[in-house]
Design a protein around this motif. Sequence first.
Motif, mmCIF file in Angstrom:
data_model
loop_
_atom_site.group_PDB
_atom_site.id
_atom_site.type_symbol
_atom_site.label_atom_id
_atom_site.label_comp_id
_atom_site.label_asym_id
_atom_site.label_seq_id
_atom_site.Cartn_x
_atom_site.Cartn_y
_atom_site.Cartn_z
ATOM 1 N N VAL A 28 3.126 33.390 43.226
ATOM 2 C CA VAL A 28 2.426 33.945 44.390
ATOM 3 C C VAL A 28 3.422 33.920 45.541
ATOM 4 O O VAL A 28 3.446 32.987 46.345
ATOM 5 N N GLU A 29 4.248 34.932 45.624
ATOM 6 C CA GLU A 29 5.435 34.883 46.481
ATOM 7 C C GLU A 29 5.134 35.068 47.968
ATOM 8 O O GLU A 29 4.408 35.984 48.362
ATOM 9 N N VAL A 30 5.707 34.189 48.765
ATOM 10 C CA VAL A 30 5.727 34.314 50.225
ATOM 11 C C VAL A 30 7.192 34.245 50.652
ATOM 12 O O VAL A 30 7.911 33.324 50.250
ATOM 13 N N ALA A 31 7.637 35.207 51.444
ATOM 14 C CA ALA A 31 9.026 35.194 51.897
ATOM 15 C C ALA A 31 9.295 33.937 52.728
ATOM 16 O O ALA A 31 8.503 33.572 53.600
ATOM 17 N N GLY A 32 10.403 33.281 52.426
ATOM 18 C CA GLY A 32 10.739 32.046 53.116
ATOM 19 C C GLY A 32 11.869 32.221 54.108
ATOM 20 O O GLY A 32 12.022 33.275 54.735
ATOM 21 N N ILE A 33 12.677 31.195 54.249
ATOM 22 C CA ILE A 33 13.771 31.196 55.211
ATOM 23 C C ILE A 33 14.870 32.146 54.729
ATOM 24 O O ILE A 33 15.330 32.041 53.581
ATOM 25 N N PRO A 34 15.311 33.085 55.554
ATOM 26 C CA PRO A 34 16.385 34.005 55.152
ATOM 27 C C PRO A 34 17.735 33.303 55.187
ATOM 28 O O PRO A 34 18.371 33.195 56.230
ATOM 29 N N MET A 35 18.178 32.822 54.035
ATOM 30 C CA MET A 35 19.355 31.968 54.008
ATOM 31 C C MET A 35 20.629 32.688 54.421
ATOM 32 O O MET A 35 21.557 32.076 54.968
ATOM 33 N N LEU A 36 20.721 33.998 54.171
ATOM 34 C CA LEU A 36 21.896 34.741 54.635
ATOM 35 C C LEU A 36 21.961 34.739 56.160
ATOM 36 O O LEU A 36 23.037 34.619 56.754
ATOM 37 N N ARG A 37 20.800 34.852 56.788
ATOM 38 C CA ARG A 37 20.750 34.784 58.250
ATOM 39 C C ARG A 37 21.095 33.375 58.727
ATOM 40 O O ARG A 37 21.826 33.195 59.704
ATOM 41 N N VAL A 38 20.592 32.383 58.032
ATOM 42 C CA VAL A 38 20.854 30.998 58.407
ATOM 43 C C VAL A 38 22.349 30.692 58.322
ATOM 44 O O VAL A 38 22.899 29.958 59.153
ATOM 45 N N ALA A 39 23.006 31.247 57.323
ATOM 46 C CA ALA A 39 24.437 30.981 57.141
ATOM 47 C C ALA A 39 25.266 31.440 58.334
ATOM 48 O O ALA A 39 26.377 30.949 58.550
ATOM 49 N N GLU A 40 24.729 32.371 59.128
ATOM 50 C CA GLU A 40 25.449 32.904 60.282
ATOM 51 C C GLU A 40 25.157 32.156 61.575
ATOM 52 O O GLU A 40 25.761 32.441 62.607
ATOM 53 N N LEU A 41 24.246 31.198 61.518
ATOM 54 C CA LEU A 41 23.812 30.538 62.750
ATOM 55 C C LEU A 41 24.927 29.690 63.354
ATOM 56 O O LEU A 41 25.657 29.010 62.650
ATOM 57 N N ALA A 42 24.970 29.728 64.685
ATOM 58 C CA ALA A 42 26.011 28.978 65.392
ATOM 59 C C ALA A 42 25.454 27.822 66.194
ATOM 60 O O ALA A 42 26.210 26.965 66.663
ATOM 61 N N SER A 43 24.118 27.755 66.367
ATOM 62 C CA SER A 43 23.549 26.705 67.209
ATOM 63 C C SER A 43 22.172 26.315 66.699
ATOM 64 O O SER A 43 21.507 27.078 65.976
ATOM 65 N N ARG A 44 21.746 25.132 67.102
ATOM 66 C CA ARG A 44 20.410 24.663 66.748
ATOM 67 C C ARG A 44 19.343 25.571 67.360
ATOM 68 O O ARG A 44 18.315 25.844 66.735
ATOM 69 N N GLU A 45 19.604 26.072 68.560
ATOM 70 C CA GLU A 45 18.639 26.951 69.222
ATOM 71 C C GLU A 45 18.413 28.223 68.405
ATOM 72 O O GLU A 45 17.277 28.696 68.274
ATOM 73 N N GLU A 46 19.490 28.777 67.866
ATOM 74 C CA GLU A 46 19.341 29.961 67.022
ATOM 75 C C GLU A 46 18.548 29.631 65.769
ATOM 76 O O GLU A 46 17.722 30.437 65.312
ATOM 77 N N ALA A 47 18.799 28.466 65.205
ATOM 78 C CA ALA A 47 18.070 28.054 64.014
ATOM 79 C C ALA A 47 16.579 27.924 64.302
ATOM 80 O O ALA A 47 15.733 28.362 63.505
ATOM 81 N N GLU A 48 16.232 27.339 65.421
ATOM 82 C CA GLU A 48 14.827 27.191 65.791
ATOM 83 C C GLU A 48 14.177 28.558 66.006
ATOM 84 O O GLU A 48 13.007 28.762 65.645
ATOM 85 N N GLN A 49 14.926 29.491 66.559
ATOM 86 C CA GLN A 49 14.396 30.842 66.750
ATOM 87 C C GLN A 49 14.106 31.508 65.403
ATOM 88 O O GLN A 49 13.068 32.170 65.230
ATOM 89 N N VAL A 50 15.007 31.332 64.453
ATOM 90 C CA VAL A 50 14.789 31.878 63.119
ATOM 91 C C VAL A 50 13.541 31.267 62.487
ATOM 92 O O VAL A 50 12.722 31.973 61.885
ATOM 93 N N MET A 51 13.369 29.968 62.642
ATOM 94 C CA MET A 51 12.212 29.312 62.043
ATOM 95 C C MET A 51 10.908 29.776 62.667
ATOM 96 O O MET A 51 9.897 29.943 61.968
ATOM 97 N N ARG A 52 10.897 29.992 63.953
ATOM 98 C CA ARG A 52 9.677 30.524 64.581
ATOM 99 C C ARG A 52 9.360 31.909 64.034
ATOM 100 O O ARG A 52 8.186 32.246 63.801
ATOM 101 N N ALA A 53 10.391 32.708 63.795
ATOM 102 C CA ALA A 53 10.179 34.035 63.220
ATOM 103 C C ALA A 53 9.643 33.946 61.796
ATOM 104 O O ALA A 53 8.793 34.745 61.385
ATOM 105 N N VAL A 54 10.135 32.967 61.031
ATOM 106 C CA VAL A 54 9.646 32.765 59.664
ATOM 107 C C VAL A 54 8.152 32.466 59.685
ATOM 108 O O VAL A 54 7.372 33.038 58.904
#
Length: 259
Positions: free
Chosen positions: A94-120
């Motif tokens: 029962v698939e739900v899209a999770g964290i986009p790891m390719l996007r995560v690999a490009e992150l440069a800061s914790r703030e960017e990571a938190e923004q990605v997680m809110r979008a998830v």
Amino acid sequence: MTTPDADQVDEGSELVRLASADNFRDVAGDGYLTGAGVALRTGVLFRSNELQLSDADAHRIASLGVVDVFDLRGADEIEAHPDIDVPGATWHHVEVAGIPMLRVAELASREEAEQVMRAVYRAFVEAPGARAAYGELLRRIADADGAQLFHCTAGKDRTGWASVLLLRLAGVPEQTVREDYLETNAHAGTREKYVAMIREHLGEEKVPVYEAVMLADLDYVAAADAAVVEMFGDLDTYVREGLGVDDATRARVVARLLP
């Protein structure tokens, strides 16, 4: 909330810790109380991280009467780390899209990571595929005959949102819902494994960036809640119109968690 030792089992409330699935636990906790003071039924619904199980733990789950395993991960995640079979249980994707790891690999800061997680988390509500998956999960729970287990990779985000929904539908006070969601952070085995890999392959400076992706954070749930309000107005409408779960089905879901 009580957190038993690794080898402790409370046979009355079926609180179980598994060595090979550190975030395996009962959705109902140790019998969370609803706002009306009614204790939820334990031993009905379980949640977990990925089922990379030892033989002993696979049979321990089977002994709890689990008849269905719902895997919320994507196909790539499943191919990389397929579930170990639980004897007597039927596996469902029962698939739900999770964290986009390719996007995560490009992150440069914790703030960017938190923004990605809110979008998830917003996508759990906004994405039609996610709504269809969560609706399917609730309908299967409503009509089940036997205990069930659902999980993703870390048992934190996709699984966390499903548990938030179930506890809210059952009438558990929001403070308990939040504490249960954050309990993932106390089960650090999976997180420590991935942090070690990040430290080894990407360097110490990347650890704080990735930790934001690996921790349960109430700000992320708040992002999903904001999407619920913006798109549907309230939780009831989200469940009915967004997830396609009618009132009768919802009542059967709640009945499974109440005595």
